[in-house]
Design a protein around this motif. Structure first.
Motif, PDB file in Angstrom:
ATOM      1  N   ALA A  30     -12.931  37.924  44.594  1.00  0.00           N
ATOM      2  CA  ALA A  30     -12.985  36.690  45.632  1.00  0.00           C
ATOM      3  C   ALA A  30     -14.432  35.903  45.350  1.00  0.00           C
ATOM      4  CB  ALA A  30     -13.629  37.562  46.674  1.00  0.00           C
ATOM      5  N   LEU A  31     -15.569  36.640  44.072  1.00  0.00           N
ATOM      6  CA  LEU A  31     -16.807  35.932  44.193  1.00  0.00           C
ATOM      7  C   LEU A  31     -16.801  35.115  42.954  1.00  0.00           C
ATOM      8  CD1 LEU A  31     -20.049  37.402  43.213  1.00  0.00           C
ATOM      9  CD2 LEU A  31     -19.325  38.184  41.598  1.00  0.00           C
ATOM     10  N   ALA A  32     -15.399  35.525  41.935  1.00  0.00           N
ATOM     11  CA  ALA A  32     -15.138  34.399  40.805  1.00  0.00           C
ATOM     12  C   ALA A  32     -14.542  33.642  41.914  1.00  0.00           C
ATOM     13  CB  ALA A  32     -14.116  34.894  40.634  1.00  0.00           C
ATOM     14  N   SER A  33     -13.597  33.053  43.191  1.00  0.00           N
ATOM     15  CA  SER A  33     -13.725  31.955  43.249  1.00  0.00           C
ATOM     16  C   SER A  33     -15.039  31.482  44.315  1.00  0.00           C
ATOM     17  CB  SER A  33     -12.506  32.668  44.091  1.00  0.00           C
ATOM     18  OG  SER A  33     -12.555  32.682  45.181  1.00  0.00           O
ATOM     19  N   PHE A  58     -17.307  31.162  43.304  1.00  0.00           N
ATOM     20  CA  PHE A  58     -17.885  30.086  42.712  1.00  0.00           C
ATOM     21  C   PHE A  58     -17.269  28.935  41.120  1.00  0.00           C
ATOM     22  CE2 PHE A  58     -21.697  33.833  42.238  1.00  0.00           C
ATOM     23  CZ  PHE A  58     -22.299  33.023  42.823  1.00  0.00           C
ATOM     24  N   ARG A  59     -15.634  28.881  41.877  1.00  0.00           N
ATOM     25  CA  ARG A  59     -15.542  28.029  41.042  1.00  0.00           C
ATOM     26  C   ARG A  59     -14.749  26.561  41.826  1.00  0.00           C
ATOM     27  NH1 ARG A  59     -10.908  32.230  39.156  1.00  0.00           N
ATOM     28  NH2 ARG A  59     -11.429  32.924  37.846  1.00  0.00           N
ATOM     29  N   LYS A  60     -15.010  26.875  43.002  1.00  0.00           N
ATOM     30  CA  LYS A  60     -15.146  25.688  43.388  1.00  0.00           C
ATOM     31  C   LYS A  60     -15.457  24.677  43.070  1.00  0.00           C
ATOM     32  CE  LYS A  60     -15.238  28.666  48.323  1.00  0.00           C
ATOM     33  NZ  LYS A  60     -15.385  28.725  49.403  1.00  0.00           N
ATOM     34  N   GLY A  61     -14.208  23.836  43.414  1.00  0.00           N
ATOM     35  CA  GLY A  61     -14.425  22.062  42.391  1.00  0.00           C
ATOM     36  C   GLY A  61     -14.724  22.476  40.510  1.00  0.00           C
ATOM     37  N   ASP A  62     -14.322  23.609  40.845  1.00  0.00           N
ATOM     38  CA  ASP A  62     -14.318  23.367  38.882  1.00  0.00           C
ATOM     39  C   ASP A  62     -13.260  23.822  38.384  1.00  0.00           C
ATOM     40  OD1 ASP A  62     -15.539  24.274  35.882  1.00  0.00           O
ATOM     41  OD2 ASP A  62     -16.301  26.464  36.422  1.00  0.00           O
ATOM     42  N   ARG A  63     -12.594  23.013  37.017  1.00  0.00           N
ATOM     43  CA  ARG A  63     -11.561  23.480  37.034  1.00  0.00           C
ATOM     44  C   ARG A  63     -11.237  24.733  35.966  1.00  0.00           C
ATOM     45  NH1 ARG A  63      -8.513  18.845  33.817  1.00  0.00           N
ATOM     46  NH2 ARG A  63      -7.370  19.681  34.909  1.00  0.00           N
ATOM     47  N   ALA A  64     -12.119  25.385  36.110  1.00  0.00           N
ATOM     48  CA  ALA A  64     -12.176  26.910  35.351  1.00  0.00           C
ATOM     49  C   ALA A  64     -10.802  27.364  36.263  1.00  0.00           C
ATOM     50  CB  ALA A  64     -13.275  27.530  35.517  1.00  0.00           C
ATOM     51  N   ALA A  65     -11.520  27.279  37.508  1.00  0.00           N
ATOM     52  CA  ALA A  65     -10.307  28.333  37.903  1.00  0.00           C
ATOM     53  C   ALA A  65      -8.503  28.323  37.966  1.00  0.00           C
ATOM     54  CB  ALA A  65     -10.103  27.341  39.675  1.00  0.00           C
ATOM     55  N   GLU A  66      -8.315  27.145  36.702  1.00  0.00           N
ATOM     56  CA  GLU A  66      -6.510  26.727  36.784  1.00  0.00           C
ATOM     57  C   GLU A  66      -6.368  27.743  35.753  1.00  0.00           C
ATOM     58  OE1 GLU A  66      -7.013  22.933  35.303  1.00  0.00           O
ATOM     59  OE2 GLU A  66      -7.317  21.451  37.526  1.00  0.00           O
ATOM     60  N   ILE A  67      -7.726  27.974  34.282  1.00  0.00           N
ATOM     61  CA  ILE A  67      -7.543  29.347  33.547  1.00  0.00           C
ATOM     62  C   ILE A  67      -7.069  30.711  34.078  1.00  0.00           C
ATOM     63  CG2 ILE A  67      -8.499  29.874  31.626  1.00  0.00           C
ATOM     64  CD1 ILE A  67      -9.750  27.073  31.584  1.00  0.00           C
ATOM     65  N   LYS A  68      -6.202  31.335  33.914  1.00  0.00           N
ATOM     66  CA  LYS A  68      -5.867  32.379  34.109  1.00  0.00           C
ATOM     67  C   LYS A  68      -7.038  33.337  33.475  1.00  0.00           C
ATOM     68  CE  LYS A  68      -1.872  32.701  36.904  1.00  0.00           C
ATOM     69  NZ  LYS A  68      -2.061  33.270  38.060  1.00  0.00           N
ATOM     70  N   PRO A  69      -7.560  34.753  34.203  1.00  0.00           N
ATOM     71  CA  PRO A  69      -8.335  35.527  33.693  1.00  0.00           C
ATOM     72  C   PRO A  69      -7.175  36.226  32.803  1.00  0.00           C
ATOM     73  CG  PRO A  69      -8.739  36.046  35.085  1.00  0.00           C
ATOM     74  CD  PRO A  69      -7.521  34.586  35.496  1.00  0.00           C
TER      75      PRO A  69
END
Length: 92
Positions: free
Chosen positions: A60-63, A65-76
Motif C-alpha cells: 500500500a505504501l509503495a502504491s 508513491f507509484r501513482k502515475g509512475d511506470r515503476a508500477a509495471e515492474i514486479k518486485p
C-alpha cells in the motif's frame, strides 16, 4: 588470431550473466538493508504483525508513491520476511 569456439563464447557470456545476476542480488541486498533500517527505526520490529499484513502495508505504501509512475509495471522480487524470535523475559 584464431576465433573462439562456440563453447568458449558461450562460457564467456554465461560468466558475464552470472556476474550481472550477482550485481543485481547485491543491489537488492543493500536496498533491503536500507529499508530494514527504516522499518526498525520506525518501530515495526517491535510490533506483533503478521507477515502477510506487513507485506500488504508495504505494498500500500509503495502504491501510494507509484501513482502515475511506470515503476508500477515492474514486479518486485518476492521477499520472504521471517518472523522475529519471541523475546524472552530476561532480554532487555
Amino acid at each position: 588470431m584464431s576465433r573462439k569456439t562456440l563453447a568458449e563464447r558461450k562460457s564467456t557470456k554465461l560468466a558475464e550473466l552470472e556476474k550481472i545476476k550477482a550485481d543485481l542480488a547485491e543491489l537488492e541486498r543493500k536496498e533491503a538493508e536500507r529499508i530494514g533500517r527504516f522499518a526498525i527505526s520506525a518501530g515495526l520490529a517491535d510490533l506483533e504483525i503478521d507477515d502477510a499484513d506487513l507485506r500488504r502495508e508495504f505494498e500500500a505504501l509503495a502504491s501510494k508513491f507509484r501513482k502515475g509512475d511506470r515503476a508500477a509495471e515492474i514486479k518486485p522480487t518476492e521477499v520472504k520476511i521471517s518472523a522475529p524470535a519471541p523475546a524472552t523475559p530476561s532480554e532487555n
